[in-house]
Design an enzyme around this catalytic site. Structure first.
Site, PDB file in Angstrom:
ATOM      1  N   GLN A 172       0.839  -1.199   0.000  1.00  0.00           N
ATOM      2  CA  GLN A 172       0.000   0.000   0.000  1.00  0.00           C
ATOM      3  C   GLN A 172       0.876   1.251   0.000  1.00  0.00           C
ATOM      4  O   GLN A 172       1.680   1.438   0.905  1.00  0.00           O
ATOM      5  CB  GLN A 172      -0.873  -0.032   1.254  1.00  0.00           C
ATOM      6  CG  GLN A 172      -1.768   1.164   1.424  1.00  0.00           C
ATOM      7  CD  GLN A 172      -2.154   1.352   2.867  1.00  0.00           C
ATOM      8  OE1 GLN A 172      -2.237   0.412   3.636  1.00  0.00           O
ATOM      9  NE2 GLN A 172      -2.377   2.595   3.260  1.00  0.00           N
TER      10      GLN A 172
ATOM     11  N   SER B  60       1.165   6.663   2.642  1.00  0.00           N
ATOM     12  CA  SER B  60       1.909   7.624   3.462  1.00  0.00           C
ATOM     13  C   SER B  60       3.140   8.144   2.738  1.00  0.00           C
ATOM     14  O   SER B  60       3.748   7.422   1.938  1.00  0.00           O
ATOM     15  CB  SER B  60       2.376   6.963   4.757  1.00  0.00           C
ATOM     16  OG  SER B  60       1.282   6.551   5.518  1.00  0.00           O
TER      17      SER B  60
ATOM     18  N   SER C 207       4.961  -1.620   4.166  1.00  0.00           N
ATOM     19  CA  SER C 207       5.217  -3.018   4.504  1.00  0.00           C
ATOM     20  C   SER C 207       5.210  -3.836   3.219  1.00  0.00           C
ATOM     21  O   SER C 207       4.412  -3.567   2.323  1.00  0.00           O
ATOM     22  CB  SER C 207       4.109  -3.582   5.400  1.00  0.00           C
ATOM     23  OG  SER C 207       3.794  -2.705   6.426  1.00  0.00           O
TER      24      SER C 207
ATOM     25  N   GLU D 287      -8.953  -1.639   6.636  1.00  0.00           N
ATOM     26  CA  GLU D 287      -7.827  -1.852   7.528  1.00  0.00           C
ATOM     27  C   GLU D 287      -8.330  -1.922   8.981  1.00  0.00           C
ATOM     28  O   GLU D 287      -7.943  -2.782   9.748  1.00  0.00           O
ATOM     29  CB  GLU D 287      -6.824  -0.702   7.391  1.00  0.00           C
ATOM     30  CG  GLU D 287      -5.617  -0.845   8.303  1.00  0.00           C
ATOM     31  CD  GLU D 287      -4.586   0.257   8.075  1.00  0.00           C
ATOM     32  OE1 GLU D 287      -4.969   1.371   7.694  1.00  0.00           O
ATOM     33  OE2 GLU D 287      -3.397  -0.022   8.294  1.00  0.00           O
TER      34      GLU D 287
ATOM     35  N   GLU E 196      -3.858   9.713  18.427  1.00  0.00           N
ATOM     36  CA  GLU E 196      -4.474  11.043  18.430  1.00  0.00           C
ATOM     37  C   GLU E 196      -5.499  11.174  17.298  1.00  0.00           C
ATOM     38  O   GLU E 196      -6.588  11.702  17.486  1.00  0.00           O
ATOM     39  CB  GLU E 196      -3.389  12.123  18.297  1.00  0.00           C
ATOM     40  CG  GLU E 196      -2.523  12.281  19.546  1.00  0.00           C
ATOM     41  CD  GLU E 196      -1.626  11.076  19.842  1.00  0.00           C
ATOM     42  OE1 GLU E 196      -1.212  10.383  18.895  1.00  0.00           O
ATOM     43  OE2 GLU E 196      -1.345  10.824  21.021  1.00  0.00           O
TER      44      GLU E 196
END
Lengths: 399, 392
Positions: A118, A121, A153, A236, A369
């Site tokens: 994936q 990010s 990953s 996910e 958060e």
């Protein structure tokens, strides 16, 4: 996907599996052939649609199929290496893929002959992933991709990557994204290990330099990338809650409890009070995970997945911190700082590894958060954060 | 694991009925006046709950006039009484005293055919009818599996007592919950053997004194027995088992009540911070507040699983019940206090006033955290139950 199951669904499924096994003896048919035939017979994942490896049944029946195949000695697949494919790519492809795309990708995905990763990010887009900067520019029937992805990953094993890239920098950030399936085995894709605090490199950085994606590999419309990515990310979180039931004392609390039992000479009152609290909270968290699975099986998907992840991250960190102290001088030793590319061993490595690795739990897959924001806004309905980049074209956002 | 941790349709229906009744008959704003009275129990509300929803005999078998429901339903109902901080003796009578009597009735079930029903069974019939409530005369802080030290002893018999089956009791039990409205007191007393006695609350020699309590929505009482007449309902090990069962059921159902209280505190607070504006924006838009409420919601989601598990274990007589009760009472006890304290804090100034009901929730939560064992006391019982022994 059907939400409820009937006894006849289950009986038909068991009958179909027995008939399949009768024709494909797991002892003599080669693994790859068996798994491909199993997919074609609609007995791969029961929730997949008819004609695409499944039969459109409720998620709860997957356990029935798994048990039947396990009893018959069906061959294993390399599921551990294809968690992204199975857990995130498959539901996204099924939701947004064309018939042709589903036919091309789903079977080798399910058999785990093709591994997925994936590419969301970026160094400059972590929690604010919609602000990502990797560009895809149209060139005839293809897109040319330039940028850098991180925390990927399995990229070093992957045939395919789920890529979100910016196709229009002149509109607000969410509106300018598109979603692609990129071939990882091409010259413009460079995968480098990303070493983490534990010393090993579970993850990768991926550098995309004039990498190419055919327009036929786009999932959803140009500009709909955020919507498609949301589907991937929701799955996910869902996958956190839909795993198997786990026994009492599985996970890091098991190491802590075992150590307490083995070392009466190290016991102290403060450590005891803290351990009892951690044990109780771990057991309650396990029950909450079980309750979440029951909710999902009953077709009441709850938002408790975010709560489960928040709690797991906190407990793992507290328990492993307790362990280092309880282990005393043994807690001060570490097995090996050598960079390992493929971690073949995990939490069993020792208290130091457990302590360090669990620090990632409150960052990976959504920081604690961000999860609190999600719970506050989507579950409790509290007002959204005030956003400085709202309505601003992506190219004009200060960075 | 096959324990059902969700709510069944029947459990939801029952809870809805209780919620409607409380909204209609006992709004929380009205409670603020009631808690200043000398005796705060709402007898009218309890009569309606008993008559219309059958809560007095919820756990009592149908053969004895009850509803024959399980602890799962009892816990679902308790969540609503917690949410409404209702001043009714549901926990003390319909759960704790009833559980003691059910155990006593089981112990004497071997009685010969054709004899009169056991005293416990007769009392259960009376409770199911709603004519009287009962209370187990133990301190509210007593917790399973430790049995409370009996403050009551058998005293000298009076002429005629033996023929009447009466034993005289003398002693004091302080801080008993749900005893004020009780018609019958179940009294564990020392003797040879130790036994559990039923004492009519209006009998001569019984003094039930209201206590000015931290939580006036479940007001405590100090009870003195001055040669009061009791009738034995269980003796020896059967009496100990009846009290232990009652305390375990009390802890589990009180945990459910704490869960309901916590959820209501969260709901009230979320509604308030959406509406209350400071600095030209809802205070609920500040991350400092959102994250606290997200953490509270998370803790409640966890506690709900523990509560459901304990109720299911208790209902099924599961061997894991002791562990489940300790998990539920510790998780729900902590979360109720957290929720009530957050409610006070996040309501700001208004949350600290007498006119706002937040203090009723705070007092009920803190008192309930002590009732039937603190979270810490319950966690310590796990040491023996799951083999994590204390330091030598």
């Amino acid at each position: 996907m059907a939400l409820s199951t009937t006894a006849s669904d289950e009986a038909e499924l068991r009958e179909a599996i027995r008939a399949f096994i009768a024709e494909h003896d797991p002892a003599s048919v080669p693994s790859a052939e068996f798994n491909n035939a199993r997919f074609d017979a609609g007995l791969a994942a029961v929730t997949y649609p008819v004609g695409h490896g499944g039969r459109g049944l409720a998620r709860g029946l997957q356990a029935v199929a798994d048990a039947e195949f396990a009893r018959a000695g069906a061959p294993e697949r390399d599921q551990a290496r294809n968690v992204i494919g199975l857990g995130m790519a498959a539901p996204t492809i099924l939701a947004y893929g064309t018939g042709e795309q589903i036919s091309r990708w789903l079977r080798p995905l399910w058999t785990c002959e093709e591994i997925w990763c994936q590419l969301f990010s970026e160094p400059g887009a972590g929690s604010d992933v919609a602000g990502l900067a990797t560009r895809a520019v149209k060139d005839g029937d293809e897109w040319v991709v330039n940028g850098q992805k991180v925390w990927t990953s399995l990229a070093h094993h992957a045939k395919w990557g789920l890529l979100v890239a910016r196709t229009d920098p002149d509109v607000p950030k969410h509106a300018g994204l598109s979603y692609f399936v990129i071939d990882m085995e091409q010259p413009g894709v460079e995968v480098r290990p990303l070493r983490q605090a534990t010393g090993e490199a579970e993850f990768n950085e991926v550098f995309l330099t004039d990498a190419r994606v055919p327009d036929a590999n786009r999932l959803g419309n140009v500009g709909d990338g955020w919507k498609v990515a949301t589907t991937t990310l929701m799955n996910e979180r869902v996958s956190i809650g839909s795993g198997r039931s786990v026994p009492r004392e599985e996970g890091v609390i098991g190491y802590a409890a075992a150590s307490w039992r083995q070392h009466p000479e190290r016991r102290g009152h403060d450590a005891h009070q803290r351990l009892l609290r951690l044990w109780a909270e771990s057991e309650v968290a396990r029950l909450a995970g079980e309750r979440l699975r029951q909710q999902m099986a009953a077709g009441e998907p709850g938002p408790e997945g975010s709560a489960a992840k928040l709690t797991m991250a906190r407990l793992n960190q507290q328990i492993t911190g307790w362990e280092i102290e309880f282990e005393a001088e043994d807690g001060l030793r570490y097995d090996d700082w050598t960079m390992r590319r493929d971690a073949t061993r995990g939490y069993e490595r020792g208290p130091g590894f457990r302590y360090l690795r669990s620090k990632g739990n409150s960052i990976e897959g959504g920081t604690s958060e961000v999860l609190r924001n999600i719970i506050a806004e989507r579950v409790l309905g509290l007002p959204a954060e005030q956003r400085a980049d709202k309505g601003v074209a992506w190219k004009d956002i200060p960075r | 694991m096959t324990v059902d941790l969700l709510y069944t349709d029947d459990e939801r229906t029952l809870a809805d009925a209780v919620r409607s009744l409380l909204a209609d008959r006992a709004p929380v704003t009205g409670l603020i006046k009631r808690v200043e009275q000398p005796d705060t129990y709402d007898a009218g509300l309890w009569r309606t709950a008993a008559a219309e929803i059958g809560l007095a005999g919820l756990l009592i078998p149908e053969a004895l006039g009850g509803a024959g429901a399980s602890y799962r339903e009892a816990a679902a109902v308790a969540e609503e009484f917690g949410a409404g901080v209702a001043p009714v003796p549901y926990l003390g009578s319909a759960v704790v005293a009833t559980t003691a009597l059910l155990a006593a009735a089981r112990a004497s079930a071997g009685r010969a055919e054709g004899t009169a029903p056991s005293p416990a069974a007769a009392l259960l019939k009376r409770l199911a009818s709603g004519d009287a409530t009962a209370a187990l005369a133990v301190e509210f802080s007593a917790f399973p599996p430790a049995l409370p030290a009996a403050g009551v002893r058998v005293s000298g018999a009076r002429p005629g007592d033996d023929e009447d089956g009466v034993t005289r009791l003398r002693g004091t039990v302080r801080s008993v919950a749900d005893a004020l409205p009780a018609g019958v007191l179940l009294v564990p007393a020392d003797g040879v053997p130790g036994a559990l006695y039923a004492v009519e609350a209006d009998a001569p020699g019984v003094h039930v004194a209201p206590v000015v309590s931290l939580d006036m929505t479940r007001q405590l009482a100090d009870i003195t027995f001055d040669d009061a007449p009791g009738r034995r309902v269980a003796a020896g090990e059967a009496a100990d088992a009846a009290v232990a069962d009652a305390l375990t059921a009390g802890a589990v159902v009180l945990a459910a009540e704490q869960l309901g209280l916590a959820q209501r505190c969260l709901d009230m607070t979320v509604a308030y911070v959406k509406e209350r504006k400071q600095f030209a924006r809802p205070v609920g838009s500040f991350q400092a507040i959102k994250h606290r409420l997200a953490d509270l919601w998370t803790a409640i989601a966890q506690a709900r699983a523990a509560s459901r598990y304990a109720a299911a274990c208790l209902a099924a007589g599961d061997p894991d019940t002791a562990v489940a009760a300790a998990l539920a009472k510790s998780a729900c006890g902590d979360v109720a206090v957290l929720a009530a304290e957050e409610a006070v804090q996040l309501h700001g100034g208004i949350g600290f006033t007498w006119e706002h009901p937040a203090h009723l929730y705070l007092k009920r939560a803190k008192a309930a955290a002590v009732g039937f064992g603190t979270a810490g006391a319950h966690r310590e019982t796990l040491a023996a139950l799951v083999n994590l022994p204390a330091p030598a």
